[in-house]
Design an enzyme around this catalytic site. Structure first.
Site, PDB file in Angstrom:
ATOM      1  CB  SER B 111      -0.935  -0.022   1.201  1.00  0.00           C
ATOM      2  OG  SER B 111      -0.181  -0.158   2.376  1.00  0.00           O
ATOM      3  CE  LYS B 112       4.964   1.984   4.456  1.00  0.00           C
ATOM      4  NZ  LYS B 112       6.079   1.664   5.324  1.00  0.00           N
ATOM      5  CG  ASN B 113       1.289   2.799  -5.366  1.00  0.00           C
ATOM      6  OD1 ASN B 113       0.451   3.684  -5.423  1.00  0.00           O
ATOM      7  ND2 ASN B 113       1.202   1.734  -6.114  1.00  0.00           N
TER       8      ASN B 113
END
Lengths: 653, 332
Positions: B111-113
């Site tokens: 989810s790190k985008n």
């Protein structure tokens, strides 16, 4: 507050243990082994980097939209190491990046991809790093300028790409690119500082009222007032023929309820407008709320007998918007960049009070305050005449830019966040800080607060963490170390702020009298316009020479962090002896960390030489003197020699 | 309609799917000698070639929507694909609740985008206030795995501002801080709530109770920087109250008296002195005691003494403390 260590503590201790083990091991080594360990593995790094330029394994698929970044990380790292790639590879870089260049300006993440500010920044920096006529002239500056203008939002901030996200990163990459390409102008910098700061903060502070308190007291007062008006508004609305109203469908699914009505024009009868007008004459503030509510209700609120809770909630949101707008108005009162009288081409609605100008970003101006419209990317059809604001104005939208612009990106901690309200963060702090310098508004930041925050980001490991109570990460060697490098040249402004550090002014941001910015350049009228209460009038400045002058001037003081410890962390803990650098022990190398560890290392080696052109003293460089890297420009992060060439190239008409 | 992992595993090549037979794939224009060439897997190449074909043709169809899902599953960072997906979603008038599930799925892996969150915000914005609860729940789920997730926090703040749902937010912050009092993101959120929530009285009204809460947190862990910064933040824009509030100087003295973990207490005392605090005899005594126990020469100027001590007990910031000392206003 329990006895058991928390997750933060556990993780921190694990990393500290790993790091201190390495340091202990190092301390107990014989002298010759020691010097081997702190040696920068140039050849291995170069090999790792050069290989990446030629081929990347399938795991890089997730970076397929970041290929200009890969070019920049690799080429910049190579340049920092004092090397360069073969001429043929240079040509290949230029060819490849030209394929990423959009016909309408800017660079995408790969051939055929949408232009994006971050990849534009990476591509431009990569091409400057390659240097030479062919490379530099491959950048279509006119088109880049047009792209930047397209990404510019009415709030002053930038979008990353067409209908993309807005944040401090976007501001930095846009301004950095414009500055380095010599295409920065007043239009591009307009209100950028306001986004990074908070609009009108100084004025409110001077009034002795923190915006938060002022705001919330008013919110309550306004809600009470406005609710009375809202009742009236609803009564008016019931007179509107049903066919103009948004039908309510099922379980209040707004998007589906709204869609069919998209093309419909909703307008009030003249009587309604007049009654509104009459109301508004009684009290200008209330009128603002009222008409706003009218517009909002018309457009977005399904009407049915008895207002649903949802409706009331929406109305409250609108009222909040208006309070923000009011404060924006109030706080910008002196310079009045937002007052509607000044907005060009604004058209008044029939109440005569609210210009219904549609700004390019699909936003609606109401009394100068910006309300982003919901239909992003779609043009909102505004019409003059009887319709006025009653046309398809989607005022009932999310308080994106407006509210966010009002809130400071410089947080209570002192660092800068990605979006207003978020947590202070090393990457965004660098971006926001560098941007404020490049647009000549750095004196609006609380530099003493920023310095205090960033000083505490260096941990016992020697490296920097990105945020309070987070783990060390080598990439912050540049982002946080870069903030120190910038602060070094802002001595004068820092001093000035400290003088005003008195109890009356509260925060140190209340500085005035900056006739000259520390870079020795002066400030022109246009820029002064954006300086609330600044006294720096009548001083011409070439915005595009700020970056040049900034780096030409030697640092005025020693870097205020522990350079030796940082270098030790990078060399001993972040270096992969096989080539490449990594975040921290236990992690894998990558091009991003290689680039930013080396950039930070370079800054810390070169951070303080009295004589601009003299190389650093041996005691500034940990390990053999051969560890010395090329100097990098602390604002743009391109190697200085290449920067100078580019500056000359783009400066020549 | 979206591909899940199983489908990807037994993926039928697009070239063998009848519904794509009319489309001519468009290869990537990498040129004869590309740099940073990625050794793409065949599935990736094919998907992107078909994506380019429909993207160039601006085909906003349901098969296009499915294709964007496949392309995103290969590379969630491809903002062009996400952007086009939004155009298709708008054109098809798709139920956006389903889109939220799609994002949930993509976010599961990483989810790190930026793209996931920007897309999520776009969808939630369209759904309006009804989406508030679901969005708060979604960020809560992400934060339960990574309580400092920057994107998740930004999204959550946006949801609160745009869609509401402030009711339980202060409680949520308290919960997270009970779990990990060192979680600076939770402290930052707490600050966000007390300054922005329309349900609370604002910074000044909240100050008293927040100061007690923070003081307690500091006394439990004086080495925890987060509450110290938070405490200072509680007086933002009102330095005079901060200097005059005895609780603050008293707190510093209490921590200093323990003679351990006192760097933040000392640096706070320094800030107070720089802003005009008239030191009490007790403050002078406490600092003197620290000087005695160290190697520091006593100085008649208290702020100077504090800098001296900090320089020694906090060597990584020695340069900074020396600089602070050089900038002290002359002793009054």
């Amino acid at each position: 507050m329990t006895a058991a260590p928390t997750k933060t503590q556990q993780e921190q201790w694990i990393v500290e243990n790993q790091v201190f083990q390495i340091f202990d091991l190092f301390a107990n080594l014989p002298r010759n082994a020691k010097s081997a360990l702190v040696e920068l593995q140039r050849d291995n790094h170069l090999e790792y980097l050069t290989r990446g330029l030629k081929r990347l394994d399938p795991s890089f698929c997730v970076l397929d939209a970041n290929r200009p970044w890969l070019c920049y990380w690799i080429l910049h790292s190579i340049a920092l190491l004092g090397d360069y790639v073969e001429h043929e590879v240079e040509n290949n870089v230029v060819d490849f990046l030209s394929r990423c260049q959009d016909p309408n300006g800017g660079y995408g993440g790969g051939p055929g991809q949408l232009p994006h500010l971050a990849t534009t920044y990476a591509a431009v920096n990569a091409l400057i790093t390659v240097g030479g006529e062919r490379s530099l002239s491959s950048i279509n500056r006119e088109k880049v300028y047009m792209f930047l203008k397209r990404m510019k939002q009415p709030s002053g901030a930038f979008r990353m790409h067409d209908a993309g996200e807005i944040d401090v990163r976007a501001c930095y990459t846009a301004i950095s690119v414009a500055s380095v390409l010599n295409i920065l102008d007043d239009e591009l910098i307009q209100n950028v500082g306001d986004y990074i700061l908070r609009c009108g903060s100084r004025k409110l502070v001077q009034m002795g009222v923190a915006i938060e308190e002022c705001l919330l007291k008013r919110v309550i007062h306004w809600i009470e007032d406005s609710l009375r008006l809202v009742e009236k508004v609803f009564a008016d609305l019931y007179n509107i023929p049903d066919k103009y109203l948004v039908p309510k469908e099922g379980n209040t699914n707004i998007s589906s309820a709204e869609k069919p009505s998209h093309g419909k024009k909703i307008r009030s009868s003249p009587e309604n407008s007049k009654s509104t007008n009459a109301e508004s004459k009684e009290d200008a503030k209330n009128a603002e709320a009222e008409t706003g509510a009218n517009v909002g209700c018309n457009r977005r609120v399904p009407i049915e007998k008895g207002h649903s809770l949802l409706t009331v909630r929406r109305v409250l949101i609108l009222v909040l918007h208006l309070v923000y707008a009011h404060i924006l108005d109030m706080s910008c009162g002196t310079t009045a960049p937002h007052r509607f009288e000044e907005s060009e081409g604004s058209q008044l609605d029939d109440t005569g009070l609210f210009p219904a100008t549609h700004s390019p970003g699909g936003c609606v101006r109401i009394r100068g305050a910006l309300f982003p419209s919901l239909g992003q990317g779609k043009s909102v059809q505004g019409r003059s005449g009887a319709g006025g604001v009653w046309d398809e104005l989607e005022v009932f939208s999310i308080p994106n830019e407006l509210v966010l612009t009002l809130m400071s990106c410089q947080t209570y901690e002192g660092g800068i966040s990605g979006e207003p309200g978020a947590e202070a963060h090393g990457g965004y702090t660098f971006c926001g800080f560098a941007t404020m310098i490049l647009i000549n508004e750095v004196n609006r930041l609380d530099l003493a607060g920023l310095l205090d925050w960033v000083a505490f980001r260096q941990g016992r490991e020697g490296g920097f963490q990105g945020r309070t109570n987070k783990l060390v990460d080598s990439c912050y060697s540049f982002w946080q170390g870069g903030a120190f490098a910038l602060l070094q040249r802002l001595h004068a402004i820092l001093d000035e702020q400290l003088v005003n550090f008195g109890p009356q002014t509260g925060v140190a941001s209340d500085i005035s009298g900056g006739e000259e910015s520390s870079d020795g350049t002066q400030v022109d009228d246009k820029t002064c316009h954006f300086k609330l209460g600044g006294t720096n009038a009548s001083c011409p400045v070439n915005l595009n020479s700020i970056g040049y002058n900034f780096v030409k001037q030697p640092g005025e003081m020693e870097a205020l962090y522990h350079r030796w410890s940082l270098q030790q962390y990078i060399l001993l803990c972040a270096q992969d002896m096989e080539g490449g650098l990594k975040d921290k022990p236990g992690k894998r190398r990558d091009f991003y960390h290689t680039c930013y560890s080396l950039s930070g290392l370079s800054l810390s080696q070169h951070s303080w030489s009295q004589d601009e052109d003299a190389p650093p003293l041996p005691n500034a460089v940990m390990g053999p003197y051969a560890n010395l890297l090329e100097r990098t420009h602390p604002l743009f992060n391109v190697v200085l020699d290449q920067y100078y060439d580019a500056h000359e190239f783009f400066d020549t008409p | 309609m979206e591909s899940d992992e199983d489908e990807v595993m037994q993926r039928v090549p697009l070239s063998e799917r009848p519904e794509w037979s009319d489309v001519t794939p468009v290869p990537q224009d990498d040129g004869p000698n590309p740099v940073v060439p990625i050794d793409y897997k065949p599935d990736f190449v094919e998907t992107m070639d078909y994506f380019r074909a429909i993207y160039v043709a601006d085909e906003r169809s349901s098969r296009a929507l499915n294709l964007t899902a496949e392309a995103i599953s290969f590379n969630p960072g491809n903002y062009t694909v996400w952007h086009f997906r939004r155009l298709v979603l708008e054109a098809l008038d798709i139920d956006l609740q389903v889109e939220l599930d799609f994002i949930d799925n993509i976010a599961k892996n990483n989810s790190k985008n930026y793209q996931i969150w920007h897309h999520r915000r776009w969808v939630a914005e369209k759904l309006g206030t009804d989406a508030a609860d679901k969005e708060l729940e979604f960020t809560k789920k992400i934060l339960s795995a990574d309580a400092k997730h920057y994107h998740a926090w930004s999204h959550r703040q946006w949801v609160l501002l745009a869609l509401g749902g402030w009711e339980d937010e202060l409680d949520y912050c308290r919960e997270l801080l009970e779990e990990d009092i060192f979680n600076n993101s939770a402290w930052n959120q707490r600050y966000f709530v007390i300054t922005r929530s329309p349900l609370l009285g604002g910074l000044e009204a909240m100050r008293e109770s927040e100061v007690s809460y923070t003081v307690e947190a500091i006394l439990a862990h004086p080495e925890n920087e987060s509450p110290w910064r938070y405490l200072r933040g509680l007086y933002k824009g009102d330095t005079q109250s901060w200097v005059n509030d005895h609780q603050v100087s008293l707190l510093c003295l209490r921590v200093l008296n323990t003679k351990s973990n006192f760097v933040f207490a000392l640096s706070t005392l320094l800030d107070l002195l720089c802003h005009g605090l008239q030191p009490s005899q007790e403050a002078k005594d406490v600092v003197a005691a620290l000087e005695m126990s160290g190697t520091v020469e006593p100085d008649s100027d208290l702020a100077k003494s504090v800098c001296f001590i900090l320089e020694h007990v906090d060597p990584i910031r020695a340069n900074y403390w020396r600089w602070r000392k050089s900038k002290l206003p002359h002793a009054t």
